[in-house]
Design a protein around this motif. Structure first.
Motif, PDB file in Angstrom:
ATOM      1  N   SER A  15       1.891  -3.343  -7.523  1.00  0.00           N
ATOM      2  CA  SER A  15       3.133  -3.953  -7.043  1.00  0.00           C
ATOM      3  C   SER A  15       4.040  -2.847  -6.513  1.00  0.00           C
ATOM      4  O   SER A  15       3.829  -1.663  -6.779  1.00  0.00           O
ATOM      5  CB  SER A  15       3.835  -4.697  -8.170  1.00  0.00           C
ATOM      6  N   MET A  16       5.078  -3.244  -5.791  1.00  0.00           N
ATOM      7  CA  MET A  16       6.039  -2.271  -5.283  1.00  0.00           C
ATOM      8  C   MET A  16       6.678  -1.518  -6.452  1.00  0.00           C
ATOM      9  O   MET A  16       6.875  -0.308  -6.384  1.00  0.00           O
ATOM     10  CB  MET A  16       7.105  -2.963  -4.431  1.00  0.00           C
ATOM     11  N   ALA A  17       6.975  -2.224  -7.548  1.00  0.00           N
ATOM     12  CA  ALA A  17       7.590  -1.576  -8.712  1.00  0.00           C
ATOM     13  C   ALA A  17       6.683  -0.481  -9.269  1.00  0.00           C
ATOM     14  O   ALA A  17       7.151   0.596  -9.645  1.00  0.00           O
ATOM     15  CB  ALA A  17       7.904  -2.608  -9.786  1.00  0.00           C
ATOM     16  N   GLN A  18       5.377  -0.734  -9.315  1.00  0.00           N
ATOM     17  CA  GLN A  18       4.436   0.272  -9.808  1.00  0.00           C
ATOM     18  C   GLN A  18       4.375   1.472  -8.865  1.00  0.00           C
ATOM     19  O   GLN A  18       4.328   2.622  -9.310  1.00  0.00           O
ATOM     20  CB  GLN A  18       3.042  -0.338  -9.966  1.00  0.00           C
ATOM     21  N   LEU A  19       4.381   1.206  -7.572  1.00  0.00           N
ATOM     22  CA  LEU A  19       4.323   2.295  -6.598  1.00  0.00           C
ATOM     23  C   LEU A  19       5.594   3.149  -6.653  1.00  0.00           C
ATOM     24  O   LEU A  19       5.531   4.375  -6.543  1.00  0.00           O
ATOM     25  CB  LEU A  19       4.108   1.732  -5.195  1.00  0.00           C
ATOM     26  N   ILE A  20       6.733   2.512  -6.853  1.00  0.00           N
ATOM     27  CA  ILE A  20       8.001   3.234  -6.983  1.00  0.00           C
ATOM     28  C   ILE A  20       7.981   4.099  -8.236  1.00  0.00           C
ATOM     29  O   ILE A  20       8.415   5.255  -8.222  1.00  0.00           O
ATOM     30  CB  ILE A  20       9.186   2.251  -7.006  1.00  0.00           C
ATOM     31  N   GLU A  21       7.447   3.559  -9.323  1.00  0.00           N
ATOM     32  CA  GLU A  21       7.390   4.304 -10.579  1.00  0.00           C
ATOM     33  C   GLU A  21       6.506   5.544 -10.452  1.00  0.00           C
ATOM     34  O   GLU A  21       6.863   6.624 -10.925  1.00  0.00           O
ATOM     35  CB  GLU A  21       6.857   3.401 -11.690  1.00  0.00           C
ATOM     36  N   VAL A  22       5.365   5.414  -9.795  1.00  0.00           N
ATOM     37  CA  VAL A  22       4.439   6.537  -9.635  1.00  0.00           C
ATOM     38  C   VAL A  22       5.016   7.618  -8.727  1.00  0.00           C
ATOM     39  O   VAL A  22       4.907   8.803  -9.024  1.00  0.00           O
ATOM     40  CB  VAL A  22       3.079   6.035  -9.074  1.00  0.00           C
ATOM     41  N   THR A  23       5.628   7.213  -7.624  1.00  0.00           N
ATOM     42  CA  THR A  23       6.090   8.181  -6.634  1.00  0.00           C
ATOM     43  C   THR A  23       7.514   8.661  -6.863  1.00  0.00           C
ATOM     44  O   THR A  23       7.857   9.779  -6.468  1.00  0.00           O
ATOM     45  CB  THR A  23       6.023   7.589  -5.215  1.00  0.00           C
ATOM     46  N   GLY A  24       8.354   7.812  -7.427  1.00  0.00           N
ATOM     47  CA  GLY A  24       9.767   8.147  -7.559  1.00  0.00           C
ATOM     48  C   GLY A  24      10.539   7.924  -6.264  1.00  0.00           C
ATOM     49  O   GLY A  24      11.667   8.378  -6.119  1.00  0.00           O
ATOM     50  N   TRP A  25       9.911   7.237  -5.326  1.00  0.00           N
ATOM     51  CA  TRP A  25      10.524   6.987  -4.022  1.00  0.00           C
ATOM     52  C   TRP A  25      11.250   5.643  -4.016  1.00  0.00           C
ATOM     53  O   TRP A  25      11.018   4.792  -4.859  1.00  0.00           O
ATOM     54  CB  TRP A  25       9.468   6.954  -2.922  1.00  0.00           C
ATOM     55  N   GLU A  71       1.400 -12.725  -5.364  1.00  0.00           N
ATOM     56  CA  GLU A  71       0.767 -13.352  -6.525  1.00  0.00           C
ATOM     57  C   GLU A  71       1.831 -13.585  -7.587  1.00  0.00           C
ATOM     58  O   GLU A  71       2.452 -12.642  -8.056  1.00  0.00           O
ATOM     59  CB  GLU A  71      -0.343 -12.448  -7.075  1.00  0.00           C
ATOM     60  N   ASN A  72       2.043 -14.830  -7.934  1.00  0.00           N
ATOM     61  CA  ASN A  72       3.070 -15.205  -8.920  1.00  0.00           C
ATOM     62  C   ASN A  72       4.442 -14.662  -8.538  1.00  0.00           C
ATOM     63  O   ASN A  72       5.198 -14.191  -9.386  1.00  0.00           O
ATOM     64  CB  ASN A  72       2.673 -14.721 -10.317  1.00  0.00           C
ATOM     65  N   GLY A  73       4.748 -14.697  -7.271  1.00  0.00           N
ATOM     66  CA  GLY A  73       6.051 -14.250  -6.790  1.00  0.00           C
ATOM     67  C   GLY A  73       6.199 -12.741  -6.655  1.00  0.00           C
ATOM     68  O   GLY A  73       7.271 -12.247  -6.355  1.00  0.00           O
ATOM     69  N   VAL A  74       5.117 -11.983  -6.903  1.00  0.00           N
ATOM     70  CA  VAL A  74       5.159 -10.522  -6.827  1.00  0.00           C
ATOM     71  C   VAL A  74       4.258 -10.065  -5.688  1.00  0.00           C
ATOM     72  O   VAL A  74       3.108 -10.496  -5.580  1.00  0.00           O
ATOM     73  CB  VAL A  74       4.675  -9.889  -8.161  1.00  0.00           C
ATOM     74  N   ARG A  75       4.780  -9.203  -4.828  1.00  0.00           N
ATOM     75  CA  ARG A  75       3.977  -8.650  -3.741  1.00  0.00           C
ATOM     76  C   ARG A  75       3.019  -7.608  -4.311  1.00  0.00           C
ATOM     77  O   ARG A  75       3.443  -6.671  -4.979  1.00  0.00           O
ATOM     78  CB  ARG A  75       4.855  -7.988  -2.695  1.00  0.00           C
ATOM     79  N   VAL A  76       1.732  -7.793  -4.028  1.00  0.00           N
ATOM     80  CA  VAL A  76       0.709  -6.880  -4.533  1.00  0.00           C
ATOM     81  C   VAL A  76      -0.030  -6.272  -3.349  1.00  0.00           C
ATOM     82  O   VAL A  76      -0.529  -6.987  -2.476  1.00  0.00           O
ATOM     83  CB  VAL A  76      -0.281  -7.617  -5.468  1.00  0.00           C
ATOM     84  N   TYR A  77      -0.075  -4.943  -3.311  1.00  0.00           N
ATOM     85  CA  TYR A  77      -0.769  -4.209  -2.260  1.00  0.00           C
ATOM     86  C   TYR A  77      -2.133  -3.762  -2.777  1.00  0.00           C
ATOM     87  O   TYR A  77      -2.260  -3.354  -3.934  1.00  0.00           O
ATOM     88  CB  TYR A  77       0.040  -2.961  -1.859  1.00  0.00           C
ATOM     89  N   ARG A  78      -3.151  -3.833  -1.911  1.00  0.00           N
ATOM     90  CA  ARG A  78      -4.517  -3.409  -2.245  1.00  0.00           C
ATOM     91  C   ARG A  78      -5.171  -2.767  -1.030  1.00  0.00           C
ATOM     92  O   ARG A  78      -4.899  -3.163   0.094  1.00  0.00           O
ATOM     93  CB  ARG A  78      -5.406  -4.597  -2.586  1.00  0.00           C
TER      94      ARG A  78
END
Length: 103
Positions: free
Chosen positions: A53-63, A89-96
């Motif tokens: 998710s965008m939240a996970q990507l933000i957490e990993v990168t700090g961006w 998916e369930n209202g959350v944008r998921v990138y793959r």
């Protein structure tokens, strides 16, 4: 009499922006290919079956979100040619990153 010396190092000056960037960053950082680079961490997350998710990507990168989206668009899709898929998916944008048949 005091003579001021230049702080510039003797030698060839960089000719391009790429050379300047390469000099400013540690080896491997310019290409994003280091074992722990943010780009490689994002790719690993996106290749996982669940995606990220965008939240996970933000957490990993700090961006901030627009920087993450820009990295996906430019570095992953355009430069590396990866097929990045976005699904809600369930209202959350998921990138793959998905494999395309024939590759």
């Amino acid at each position: 009499m005091v003579v001021a010396h230049s702080s510039k190092k003797a030698g060839r000056q960089p000719n391009s922006k790429a050379e300047l960037v390469a000099q400013a960053q540690p080896h491997g950082a310019a290409s994003g290919e280091g074992p722990s680079s943010k780009q490689s961490q994002v790719i690993a997350l996106l290749k996982s079956g669940a995606g990220a998710s965008m939240a996970q990507l933000i957490e990993v990168t700090g961006w901030v979100p627009h920087t993450v989206r820009a990295m996906i668009s430019t570095a992953l899709r355009r430069r590396l040619g990866l097929n990045v898929e976005l699904k809600v998916e369930n209202g959350v944008r998921v990138y793959r990153i998905v494999e395309v048949a024939g590759q």
